[in-house]
Design a protein around this motif. Sequence first.
Motif, PDB file in Angstrom:
ATOM      1  N   HIS A  30       0.827  -1.210   0.000  1.00  0.00           N
ATOM      2  CA  HIS A  30       0.000   0.000   0.000  1.00  0.00           C
ATOM      3  C   HIS A  30       0.860   1.258   0.000  1.00  0.00           C
ATOM      4  O   HIS A  30       0.475   2.286  -0.507  1.00  0.00           O
ATOM      5  N   PHE A  31       2.063   1.156   0.565  1.00  0.00           N
ATOM      6  CA  PHE A  31       2.988   2.285   0.565  1.00  0.00           C
ATOM      7  C   PHE A  31       3.407   2.587  -0.865  1.00  0.00           C
ATOM      8  O   PHE A  31       3.537   3.731  -1.263  1.00  0.00           O
ATOM      9  N   ALA A  32       3.600   1.525  -1.634  1.00  0.00           N
ATOM     10  CA  ALA A  32       3.966   1.700  -3.037  1.00  0.00           C
ATOM     11  C   ALA A  32       2.819   2.320  -3.815  1.00  0.00           C
ATOM     12  O   ALA A  32       3.028   3.176  -4.681  1.00  0.00           O
ATOM     13  N   ARG A  33       1.582   1.910  -3.487  1.00  0.00           N
ATOM     14  CA  ARG A  33       0.426   2.462  -4.191  1.00  0.00           C
ATOM     15  C   ARG A  33       0.254   3.947  -3.939  1.00  0.00           C
ATOM     16  O   ARG A  33      -0.339   4.645  -4.734  1.00  0.00           O
ATOM     17  N   MET A  34       0.739   4.416  -2.809  1.00  0.00           N
ATOM     18  CA  MET A  34       0.597   5.831  -2.496  1.00  0.00           C
ATOM     19  C   MET A  34       1.523   6.698  -3.345  1.00  0.00           C
ATOM     20  O   MET A  34       1.463   7.909  -3.281  1.00  0.00           O
ATOM     21  N   GLY A  35       2.399   6.092  -4.116  1.00  0.00           N
ATOM     22  CA  GLY A  35       3.256   6.850  -5.002  1.00  0.00           C
ATOM     23  C   GLY A  35       4.618   7.155  -4.436  1.00  0.00           C
ATOM     24  O   GLY A  35       5.377   7.920  -5.012  1.00  0.00           O
ATOM     25  N   ASP A  41       4.621  -2.521 -10.858  1.00  0.00           N
ATOM     26  CA  ASP A  41       3.374  -3.249 -10.676  1.00  0.00           C
ATOM     27  C   ASP A  41       2.395  -2.545  -9.743  1.00  0.00           C
ATOM     28  O   ASP A  41       1.225  -2.861  -9.725  1.00  0.00           O
ATOM     29  N   CYS A  42       2.838  -1.583  -8.954  1.00  0.00           N
ATOM     30  CA  CYS A  42       1.959  -0.850  -8.042  1.00  0.00           C
ATOM     31  C   CYS A  42       1.895   0.606  -8.488  1.00  0.00           C
ATOM     32  O   CYS A  42       2.832   1.357  -8.290  1.00  0.00           O
ATOM     33  N   LYS A  43       0.764   0.967  -9.055  1.00  0.00           N
ATOM     34  CA  LYS A  43       0.592   2.340  -9.506  1.00  0.00           C
ATOM     35  C   LYS A  43      -0.391   3.034  -8.578  1.00  0.00           C
ATOM     36  O   LYS A  43      -1.371   2.428  -8.154  1.00  0.00           O
ATOM     37  N   PRO A  44      -0.152   4.324  -8.274  1.00  0.00           N
ATOM     38  CA  PRO A  44      -1.112   5.021  -7.428  1.00  0.00           C
ATOM     39  C   PRO A  44      -2.441   5.178  -8.146  1.00  0.00           C
ATOM     40  O   PRO A  44      -2.472   5.416  -9.342  1.00  0.00           O
ATOM     41  N   ARG A  45      -3.527   5.002  -7.415  1.00  0.00           N
ATOM     42  CA  ARG A  45      -4.850   5.123  -8.008  1.00  0.00           C
ATOM     43  C   ARG A  45      -5.204   6.591  -8.140  1.00  0.00           C
ATOM     44  O   ARG A  45      -5.022   7.367  -7.216  1.00  0.00           O
ATOM     45  N   LYS A  46      -5.742   6.966  -9.280  1.00  0.00           N
ATOM     46  CA  LYS A  46      -6.174   8.345  -9.475  1.00  0.00           C
ATOM     47  C   LYS A  46      -7.435   8.576  -8.658  1.00  0.00           C
ATOM     48  O   LYS A  46      -8.276   7.686  -8.529  1.00  0.00           O
ATOM     49  N   ALA A  47      -7.556   9.768  -8.116  1.00  0.00           N
ATOM     50  CA  ALA A  47      -8.747  10.108  -7.352  1.00  0.00           C
ATOM     51  C   ALA A  47      -9.877  10.407  -8.332  1.00  0.00           C
ATOM     52  O   ALA A  47      -9.764  11.294  -9.170  1.00  0.00           O
ATOM     53  N   GLU A  54     -20.012   0.690 -10.048  1.00  0.00           N
ATOM     54  CA  GLU A  54     -19.171   0.375  -8.894  1.00  0.00           C
ATOM     55  C   GLU A  54     -19.928   0.574  -7.585  1.00  0.00           C
ATOM     56  O   GLU A  54     -19.790  -0.216  -6.648  1.00  0.00           O
ATOM     57  N   GLN A  55     -20.751   1.622  -7.523  1.00  0.00           N
ATOM     58  CA  GLN A  55     -21.540   1.868  -6.320  1.00  0.00           C
ATOM     59  C   GLN A  55     -22.558   0.752  -6.087  1.00  0.00           C
ATOM     60  O   GLN A  55     -22.759   0.308  -4.954  1.00  0.00           O
ATOM     61  N   GLN A  73     -11.022  -2.359   0.781  1.00  0.00           N
ATOM     62  CA  GLN A  73      -9.763  -2.944   0.333  1.00  0.00           C
ATOM     63  C   GLN A  73      -9.916  -3.538  -1.064  1.00  0.00           C
ATOM     64  O   GLN A  73      -9.065  -3.347  -1.926  1.00  0.00           O
ATOM     65  N   GLN A  74     -11.017  -4.228  -1.293  1.00  0.00           N
ATOM     66  CA  GLN A  74     -11.234  -4.857  -2.594  1.00  0.00           C
ATOM     67  C   GLN A  74     -11.459  -3.823  -3.691  1.00  0.00           C
ATOM     68  O   GLN A  74     -10.985  -3.999  -4.812  1.00  0.00           O
ATOM     69  N   MET A  75     -12.162  -2.746  -3.366  1.00  0.00           N
ATOM     70  CA  MET A  75     -12.475  -1.736  -4.383  1.00  0.00           C
ATOM     71  C   MET A  75     -11.383  -0.681  -4.525  1.00  0.00           C
ATOM     72  O   MET A  75     -11.413   0.127  -5.439  1.00  0.00           O
ATOM     73  N   GLY A  76     -10.450  -0.643  -3.594  1.00  0.00           N
ATOM     74  CA  GLY A  76      -9.367   0.327  -3.664  1.00  0.00           C
ATOM     75  C   GLY A  76      -9.800   1.736  -3.299  1.00  0.00           C
ATOM     76  O   GLY A  76      -9.292   2.714  -3.830  1.00  0.00           O
TER      77      GLY A  76
END
Length: 143
Positions: A30-35, A41-47, A54-55, A73-76
Amino acid sequence: MGDTFRYREAFYTPNRDRREVAREEDLPTHFARMGHLESGDCKPRKAYRLNAEEQEYICSMYQNGMSTANIAQQMGCSVQTVRNITKDLREPKMVRMWSEVDKAKAREMWFDGCSFSQIGRALDRNPSSVRDMLQRELKLHGQ
């Protein structure tokens, strides 16, 4: 005289780690996902806002009994986002009003030296509810 108290903040990133404690392979994903890490392989998710599909999927998972933390966690997304989406699906909170008989019994027990916990057990109430009610009641009656 100088400062008597000091505090230090530790940054465990590869760029700012003086003690060389943090290594990329030791850091959680998750630290990697934060950028903070350059990992392919771990890219930060765009807001962005979750779309209607999805909802609906989040609502169906919630209705099937999945916890908000697992859904997030599953939906990111954050747990608060899941709570906001599922707020209409939750049971409304039951608020039990204090009857005059219960108030009188609580006041009587309080003046007899009982604790909030003891009063709460006797009246089937939360000790903090007992405390709040007694504070309001005693303030109103000037005691």
